[in-house]
Design a protein around this motif. Structure first.
Motif, PDB file in Angstrom:
ATOM      1  N   VAL A 318       1.053  -1.155  -0.067  1.00  0.00           N
ATOM      2  CA  VAL A 318       0.081   0.062  -0.048  1.00  0.00           C
ATOM      3  C   VAL A 318       0.969   1.188  -0.092  1.00  0.00           C
ATOM      4  O   VAL A 318       1.922   1.378   0.724  1.00  0.00           O
ATOM      5  CB  VAL A 318      -1.076  -0.005   1.215  1.00  0.00           C
ATOM      6  CG1 VAL A 318      -1.832   1.110   1.081  1.00  0.00           C
ATOM      7  CG2 VAL A 318      -1.717  -1.118   1.232  1.00  0.00           C
ATOM      8  N   PHE A 323      -2.383   6.124   2.306  1.00  0.00           N
ATOM      9  CA  PHE A 323      -2.907   5.479   3.399  1.00  0.00           C
ATOM     10  C   PHE A 323      -1.840   5.759   4.390  1.00  0.00           C
ATOM     11  O   PHE A 323      -0.724   4.979   4.442  1.00  0.00           O
ATOM     12  CB  PHE A 323      -3.281   3.969   3.410  1.00  0.00           C
ATOM     13  CG  PHE A 323      -4.706   3.588   2.532  1.00  0.00           C
ATOM     14  CD1 PHE A 323      -5.815   3.548   3.356  1.00  0.00           C
ATOM     15  CD2 PHE A 323      -4.640   3.599   1.316  1.00  0.00           C
ATOM     16  CE1 PHE A 323      -7.063   3.217   2.785  1.00  0.00           C
ATOM     17  CE2 PHE A 323      -5.795   3.197   0.732  1.00  0.00           C
ATOM     18  CZ  PHE A 323      -6.880   3.207   1.442  1.00  0.00           C
ATOM     19  N   THR A 326      -2.648   2.108   7.189  1.00  0.00           N
ATOM     20  CA  THR A 326      -3.806   1.349   6.482  1.00  0.00           C
ATOM     21  C   THR A 326      -4.742   0.540   7.153  1.00  0.00           C
ATOM     22  O   THR A 326      -6.063   0.875   7.283  1.00  0.00           O
ATOM     23  CB  THR A 326      -3.031   0.430   5.630  1.00  0.00           C
ATOM     24  OG1 THR A 326      -2.247   1.098   4.798  1.00  0.00           O
ATOM     25  CG2 THR A 326      -4.159  -0.358   4.577  1.00  0.00           C
TER      26      THR A 326
END
Length: 815
Positions: A318, A323, A326
């Motif tokens: 990610v 983010f 996350t």
């Protein structure tokens, strides 16, 4: 792969036609040897698996790896008998010396074999064509509903990478993303006899082919007369064919689903509305979308992430710019009732600094090229390598990555680019099983292997939660592991017109959880097109709004207030019907019943249903005849021969006739079968909260005055089950249920209500009846119950109903 070249029996070697009686395999197995000419001989064996089910298998040195299938087809400990009807006991299957197979039921020959053909590694099972048979299935093929005169190959393809735009936009491209070689036949009989039903399942992972009596356009009036055949076969791998025969289509479809695996009950949130687009990448994107749905009072369950959430398109990462934390951000959205579903692609970025790539390489878990090096293709990360899902090591590597990724709190995954797609790199250079298998040997199963591994990772991470997985591509047996969306489509009228027939044949072929992206993936849908897509698709097994990068936003509120009202109403209508849809999924898991089904399943003797591919049933009680022309406010349709509640008109009407429906802009032709019950969530649905223990049980019954000599009562029953919709606790008995048995006479509706189980607490329910049915009084378990008027809002209409006070299942007598 040349999609326009389909094998012909003219280039296959067949033995001399066998005119003898053959060997009846109803009570014994039989085998024949097919001479191979310059190549090894083939041993064909035919055996009875159970009532009405038979299996033909081939062995030869031509196919040292056997069929190569990982689909795991079979019936377990109770082979073939659990789903077949008693009539299937009368089925016979005959193997002839030339390898031809005859299939019989009730003295009628359903299939007449015309030999078994060989051409090197290729094989073909051939039959005489039959003008009295109509054909269905072949899930994933873009050929319409009834398939007579069609031919095709099975080769999972990336639509936008393999076809030109004209073929794509006009919905003419084939083959597409999935290969389900399941052929269903409806054999008509004369003298008013009902049709008979048969099926052939071809477990052939290699590129397969089917010809259902197609002609050759180049033959002219002066050409040699062309001979039509019905045949199916594959370009490699040992033959493995399953044959079925039944008097009725429902036990046939149950057998076909059980052979491949019934789909475990999906989580309840997966049956709601899903919002996705290529471009959602961050917590801010998902929060903005969630806020909009809530502010507008439109329920939505899923928030989906496409490839942009990743760090440099590295799978299982990610981007921290999108983010900041996350797990915490995903938890915030989950606390608001939203499932976050990221995409997973198989292509791993070829990057020595990328942990997943190093791990896969060190473990020997990657596909290799012709010289034993890692096979490299071109996808979103740039240079990419691919896990070898043909090996246990490849699947184990992927499952471990999925399990670790689940720690971030994701609710499920959608797996894409698993046809597999490798850009402009030739796929034939991608080899499997450490280089032992040619690409063609496993290509069509690549998505299946990826689904098996992904589900394994989900189960490992959350052993008491229901896994959710949706795939772009698939093969036989996929339903055990994942559902499917129907792949990249186009926001236009051509693609809209094809969605019912396409999804029906996928459902018939063993993929019950399927549906198209609405209102289309590529292109820009205007307001009328968006409304038409939603009205057509709101009852499909899977409902997701998804579109391509660079296109206009297409959330429900992006085409003006009027379109938002229409689209929002159909999303709310789906949520109102969730208890009914959930019962359909219970029936799928327990019996293999299709959720989305053709009209011929309920009315097989009505000839016109055999060609009806633009109407469908959801379960047994709901018929939808969507308008598939954007902007149109009416259509002509036909109803099967029973009574129906016309939701547009708010009245009971007779079926068995062609009618014109004019629902206008807000409505859709929707019909409830008289005598049946439909569970509903209470009230107007404006958020994604749903408790299956609080429900309205709407009984679509008529209680008209009984004419002299007429039937005295109308009977029906409704069983209803409720559980948490999230966990596997229902398998441990944590599910509650009740059953209503009811009869209407004059103005009185008499209901006998019994509890079935109470493992999830008491079900609080009301009994509803439409005022148009003439019910004036309600008696439950011998006690008079008051009825009060209410309005029920669904699919663009509000109708008057009568409702009882709330009752509790815990207080009911036990069944």
């Amino acid at each position: 792969m040349n999609y326009r070249k389909i094998d012909t029996p003219e280039n296959f070697r067949f033995g001399e036609a066998d005119k003898g009686p053959g060997i009846d395999c109803s009570a014994q197995s039989a085998s024949v040897r097919i001479a191979g000419g310059h190549n090894p001989d083939v041993e064909l064996s035919l055996s009875r698996i159970g009532p009405g089910s038979f299996r033909l298998r081939g062995e030869s040195a031509r196919w040292p790896e056997g069929s190569g299938s990982i689909a795991g087809l079979g019936f377990g400990e109770n082979p073939g008998s659990a789903d077949a009807s008693e009539s299937a006991e009368e089925a016979r299957c005959v193997l002839r010396d030339d390898g031809g197979v005859d299939l019989w039921l009730d003295g009628t020959r359903l299939l007449k074999g015309a030999g078994f053909g060989l051409c090197g590694q290729k094989w073909m099972s051939r039959f005489e064509p039959d003008e009295y048979t109509r054909y269905y299935g072949l899930g994933g093929k873009n050929l319409g509903f009834e398939l007579s005169g069609k031919r095709t190959i099975f080769w999972n393809s990336d639509l936008f990478a393999e076809f030109d735009w004209a073929e794509i936009a006009e919905s003419r491209a084939d083959p597409l993303y999935a290969s389900f070689p399941v052929l269903i036949g409806r054999k008509a009989r004369g003298d008013g006899e009902p049709p008979l039903w048969w099926a052939v399942v071809m477990d052939a992972p290699w590129p397969g082919f089917v010809n259902l009596g197609a002609g050759e356009g180049i033959f002219a009036a002066g050409s040699t007369p062309f001979r039509r055949w019905l045949y199916l076969g594959a370009r490699g791998g040992a033959p493995d064919l399953w044959f079925f025969a039944e008097r009725d289509p429902l036990p046939l479809l149950r057998s076909l689903q059980s052979l491949q695996g019934r789909m475990p009950a999906p989580p309840l949130w997966a049956l709601g509305h899903q919002q996705c687009r290529w471009g959602y990448r961050s917590y801010e994107d998902l929060k903005r979308i969630a806020d909009e749905y809530e502010a507008r009072g439109i329920p939505n369950d899923g928030l989906w992430l496409d490839i942009d959430y990743m760090d440099g398109f590295r799978v299982f990462t990610v981007d921290p710019a999108h983010f900041d934390d996350t797990a915490a951000r995903v938890a915030e959205l989950k606390a608001r009732g939203y499932a976050v579903v990221p995409i997973l692609d198989p292509g791993l970025r070829r990057d020595s600094g990328y942990r997943a790539y190093r791990e896969a390489k060190e473990r020997g878990a990657l596909c290799v090229g012709g010289e034993g090096q890692d096979y490299t293709g071109f996808v979103w990360p740039g240079y990419a390598v691919f896990p070898d899902f043909a090996t246990e090591e490849g699947r184990a590597f992927w499952a471990e990555e999925v399990a670790a990724f689940c720690k971030l709190g994701f609710s499920g995954y959608w797996i894409d680019m698993n046809d597999p797609s490798a850009g402009s790199a030739p796929l034939e250079d991608m080899r499997f099983k450490r280089g032992e298998l040619d690409h063609e040997a496993f290509h069509n199963q690549y998505a299946l292997g990826m689904a098996m591994a992904t589900r394994s990772g989900l189960e490992r991470a959350r052993p008491d939660s229901r896994p959710f997985l949706i795939s772009r591509s698939g093969y036989l047996g996929m339903a055990r592991h994942a559902g499917m969306w129907t792949g990249d489509n186009v926001s236009n009228a051509k693609h809209l017109a094809a969605i019912v027939a396409f999804s029906l044949n996928l459902s018939l072929s063993g993929m019950p959880l399927n549906g198209p992206d609405v209102p289309g993936f590529a292109g820009d849908a205007d307001g009328a097109l968006m409304e038409a897509w939603y009205k057509a698709g709101f009852l499909f097994p899977f409902l997701r709004n998804h579109n391509v990068a660079g296109a206009k936003d297409q959330e429900p509120w992006t085409r003006g207030a009027r379109t938002e009202r229409v689209v929002g109403d159909y999303i709310r209508s789906r949520y109102k019907l969730l208890p009914y849809l959930y019962q359909c999924w219970i029936a799928q898991e327990e019996r293999g019943d299709p959720v989305m089904r053709p009209l011929w399943l309920g009315w097989p003797a009505e000839e016109w249903t055999s060609l009806c591919g633009d109407q469908f049933m959801v379960g047994e009680a709901l018929l939808h005849a969507p308008i598939l022309e954007p902007g149109s406010k009416s259509r002509v349709l036909r109803l099967p021969g029973c009574r129906w509640f016309d939701w547009c008109a708010g009245a009971f009407i007779d079926g068995g006739a062609t009618i014109a429906s004019e629902p206008g802009r807000a409505g859709t032709p929707l019909y409830m079968r008289e005598g049946y019950g439909i569970p509903l969530l209470k009230g107007r649905r404006s958020a994604n909260g749903k408790d299956l223990r609080i429900v309205d049980l709407a009984l679509f019954v008529e209680a008209r005055p009984v004419a002299e000599g007429a039937e005295q009562e109308r009977y029906g029953s409704l069983a209803y089950m409720a559980d948490d919709g999230e966990s596997l606790a229902y398998r441990r008995g944590e599910r509650s249920g009740l059953i209503l048995r009811y009869a209407a006479e004059g103005g009185l509706l008499s209901v006998e209500a019994e509890g079935l189980k109470n493992g999830y607490g008491s079900i609080r329910f009301r009994i509803l009846v439409p005022e148009a049915g003439g019910v004036k009084k309600l008696r439950v378990n011998g006690r008079e119950r008051a009825l009060k008027p209410i309005r029920v809002e669904l699919a663009g209409r509000k109708h008057a109903f009568l409702a009882s006070a709330t009752l509790g299942s815990a207080a009911l007598p036990r069944a």
